[in-house]
Design an enzyme around this catalytic site. Sequence first.
Site, PDB file in Angstrom:
ATOM      1  N   CYS A   1      43.788  40.071  50.052  1.00 26.27           N
ATOM      2  CA  CYS A   1      43.972  38.787  50.724  1.00 26.27           C
ATOM      3  C   CYS A   1      43.856  39.004  52.229  1.00 26.27           C
ATOM      4  O   CYS A   1      43.820  40.128  52.703  1.00 26.27           O
ATOM      5  CB  CYS A   1      45.351  38.207  50.430  1.00 26.27           C
ATOM      6  SG  CYS A   1      45.641  37.880  48.698  1.00 26.27           S
TER       7      CYS A   1
ATOM      8  N   GLY B   1      39.162  36.776  50.920  1.00 25.52           N
ATOM      9  CA  GLY B   1      39.669  35.928  49.844  1.00 25.52           C
ATOM     10  C   GLY B   1      39.027  34.568  49.862  1.00 25.52           C
ATOM     11  O   GLY B   1      39.012  33.910  50.901  1.00 25.52           O
TER      12      GLY B   1
ATOM     13  N   ASN C   1      49.696  40.128  51.902  1.00 28.57           N
ATOM     14  CA  ASN C   1      48.564  40.861  51.340  1.00 28.57           C
ATOM     15  C   ASN C   1      49.091  42.181  50.804  1.00 28.57           C
ATOM     16  O   ASN C   1      49.692  42.952  51.543  1.00 28.57           O
ATOM     17  CB  ASN C   1      47.509  41.111  52.431  1.00 28.57           C
ATOM     18  CG  ASN C   1      46.371  42.015  51.967  1.00 28.57           C
ATOM     19  OD1 ASN C   1      45.757  42.700  52.761  1.00 28.57           O
ATOM     20  ND2 ASN C   1      46.066  42.018  50.686  1.00 28.57           N
ATOM     21  N   GLY C   2      48.855  42.413  49.518  1.00 28.84           N
ATOM     22  CA  GLY C   2      49.326  43.659  48.909  1.00 28.84           C
ATOM     23  C   GLY C   2      49.809  43.389  47.501  1.00 28.84           C
ATOM     24  O   GLY C   2      49.624  42.293  46.969  1.00 28.84           O
TER      25      GLY C   2
ATOM     26  N   TYR D   1      34.431  49.144  51.723  1.00 31.16           N
ATOM     27  CA  TYR D   1      33.899  47.882  51.229  1.00 31.16           C
ATOM     28  C   TYR D   1      34.503  46.635  51.877  1.00 31.16           C
ATOM     29  O   TYR D   1      33.786  45.718  52.260  1.00 31.16           O
ATOM     30  CB  TYR D   1      34.116  47.804  49.709  1.00 31.16           C
ATOM     31  CG  TYR D   1      33.800  46.437  49.143  1.00 31.16           C
ATOM     32  CD1 TYR D   1      32.481  46.039  48.953  1.00 31.16           C
ATOM     33  CD2 TYR D   1      34.813  45.515  48.846  1.00 31.16           C
ATOM     34  CE1 TYR D   1      32.178  44.775  48.475  1.00 31.16           C
ATOM     35  CE2 TYR D   1      34.507  44.253  48.374  1.00 31.16           C
ATOM     36  CZ  TYR D   1      33.201  43.885  48.184  1.00 31.16           C
ATOM     37  OH  TYR D   1      32.904  42.639  47.728  1.00 31.16           O
TER      38      TYR D   1
HETATM   39  P1  AMP Z   1      29.832  47.306  40.034  1.00 23.73           P
HETATM   40  O1  AMP Z   1      28.673  46.374  39.924  1.00 23.73           O
HETATM   41  O2  AMP Z   1      30.953  46.924  39.088  1.00 23.73           O
HETATM   42  O3  AMP Z   1      29.497  48.758  39.950  1.00 23.73           O
HETATM   43  O4  AMP Z   1      30.503  47.086  41.454  1.00 23.73           O
HETATM   44  C1  AMP Z   1      29.980  47.659  42.590  1.00 23.73           C
HETATM   45  C2  AMP Z   1      29.529  46.616  43.536  1.00 23.73           C
HETATM   46  O5  AMP Z   1      30.572  45.669  43.769  1.00 23.73           O
HETATM   47  C3  AMP Z   1      29.174  47.228  44.867  1.00 23.73           C
HETATM   48  O6  AMP Z   1      27.936  46.667  45.267  1.00 23.73           O
HETATM   49  C4  AMP Z   1      30.294  46.806  45.821  1.00 23.73           C
HETATM   50  O7  AMP Z   1      29.768  46.376  47.064  1.00 23.73           O
HETATM   51  C5  AMP Z   1      31.013  45.677  45.118  1.00 23.73           C
HETATM   52  N1  AMP Z   1      32.474  45.888  45.078  1.00 23.73           N
HETATM   53  C6  AMP Z   1      33.146  47.040  45.071  1.00 23.73           C
HETATM   54  N2  AMP Z   1      34.485  46.830  45.006  1.00 23.73           N
HETATM   55  C7  AMP Z   1      34.667  45.507  44.963  1.00 23.73           C
HETATM   56  C8  AMP Z   1      35.821  44.660  44.881  1.00 23.73           C
HETATM   57  N3  AMP Z   1      37.052  45.145  44.824  1.00 23.73           N
HETATM   58  N4  AMP Z   1      35.608  43.339  44.826  1.00 23.73           N
HETATM   59  C9  AMP Z   1      34.370  42.840  44.870  1.00 23.73           C
HETATM   60  N5  AMP Z   1      33.236  43.583  44.953  1.00 23.73           N
HETATM   61  C10 AMP Z   1      33.381  44.905  44.994  1.00 23.73           C
END
Ligand code: AMP
Length: 468
Positions: A16, A45, A119-120, A260
């Site tokens: 968040c 968020g 947030n947490g 990220y």
């Molecule tokens: P995946 O497709 O499940 O392997 O997720 C990896 C992709 O999702 C990467 O392109 C990341 O940029 C993105 N990503 C990684 N962690 C998150 C997160 N917690 N929430 C949303 N997107 C994420």
Amino acid sequence: MKFLNASDESGLREECGVIGVFLKDEEKDAVPLIYRGLLSLQHRGQESAGIAAAKNKVIELRKGMGLVSEVFGQASLENVKGSAAIGHVRYSTAGASIIDNAQPFVSRFKLGSIAVAHNGTLTNADVVRELLEDSGIGFTSSSDSEVIINLIAKNYRKGLERALTDTIQFIKGSYALVVLTDDALVAARDPNGIRPLCLGALGDRGWIVASESCAIDEAGGALLRDVEPGEVVIINGEGLHSFTFSEKTTRAVCAFEFVYFARPDSIIDKVDVYGARIRAGKILARESPAPADLVIGVPDSGVPAAIGYGQALGVPYGLGIVKNKYIGRTFISPSQALREKAVLTKHNVIASEVRGKRVVIIDDSIVRGTTSKRLVAILRGAGAKEVHMRVCSPPVCCPCYFGIDTPHRKDLISNGASVQRVCQSIGADSLAFISVEGLLESLDGGPEAGYCLGCFTGEYPIPVPGEG
Ligand code: AMP
């Protein structure tokens, strides 16, 4: 935030954004600054947004489901004004996407009113909630953040500082908190500082606290410093003072914030996020060079690392992948079929850029593998001669219990699988992840820096029930 049940890895975790502004002149309105700050924290968020403002000892609240710009139409903030205010944007998985869990929470009681934005994730929220319920305190949501506000309200007769200290000493887990009372703004960070929180000055007009410094920039403020792990900052008409509520503080800032989550123009715990991503790309090039004619990055967070990777190897960087920004979050779609569909629409290849070339594609992370599998396939479909995947975080093989949404352990593609197996499964010619040491090197935060690497190593800064 929702209650964390460590035995059930499907428990919701979420990231968040929080913000608070205190203006010295009581006639001035902090709400427009909060609104704009929330817009700049929108990446943290997108499910709900809320603002609470204090004026003449009354706290007013507006919150709703959707983007900041959707929740706060032109007229909606007319009755929410005040020289001190807080705001929140929330991101959760689909199940708990309900208004009851939107923040801030407000509690109005005999001695005054308070509002809280968090947030947490608390790791002992269910225990504390049970204790509060046993003492007759009711809850209106399934959010662990409501535990925090109820604890503060319960202790409020002891005075604000005691109420905060008592509350904070009771709760465990990760929290970057902003609290609004009738006449004060409070910011607090857990003893490990897992989630980011920083403090800025608005010239001589007042102060601002926010999850990321990009919100301070948006308000025209100057970043002063981070709220320290285990620190409470209280801002009121008399000025700003702070104290440390925990004797034992060990910095363990979430490394995934840099990989990220955070915006590249933010500075978190003295580390410039963009610089860290560029460095990660350069380190990845040193650790795992690939034979290539072109380096491309997966927008958005893979792009700086791709630039760094290309610079280090002397290979041109190009924009080979375009992201549709209006698609929402594929990552949190409730089923794999929906995620695959969404990923299909989310990215497209610029065929003329990649045709006939040996391409290195850099992403920030591989979690389930849905995105990388699809990207490798469309690059090949567009005529790339070879596709080498490089990832600027180590393999994600363990859940996060402190505020980032990760899938079930069994759905993490790197859980129990070798890099070679993951490479086969995504269909790349080669695959390499940055090492944990390499990631730490990229987060060059000075001698006092410490990071939570739990999702990569399974070693968590605070004990998690049911984990090692
Ligand atoms: P995946 O497709 O499940 O392997 O997720 C990896 C992709 O999702 C990467 O392109 C990341 O940029 C993105 N990503 C990684 N962690 C998150 C997160 N917690 N929430 C949303 N997107 C994420």
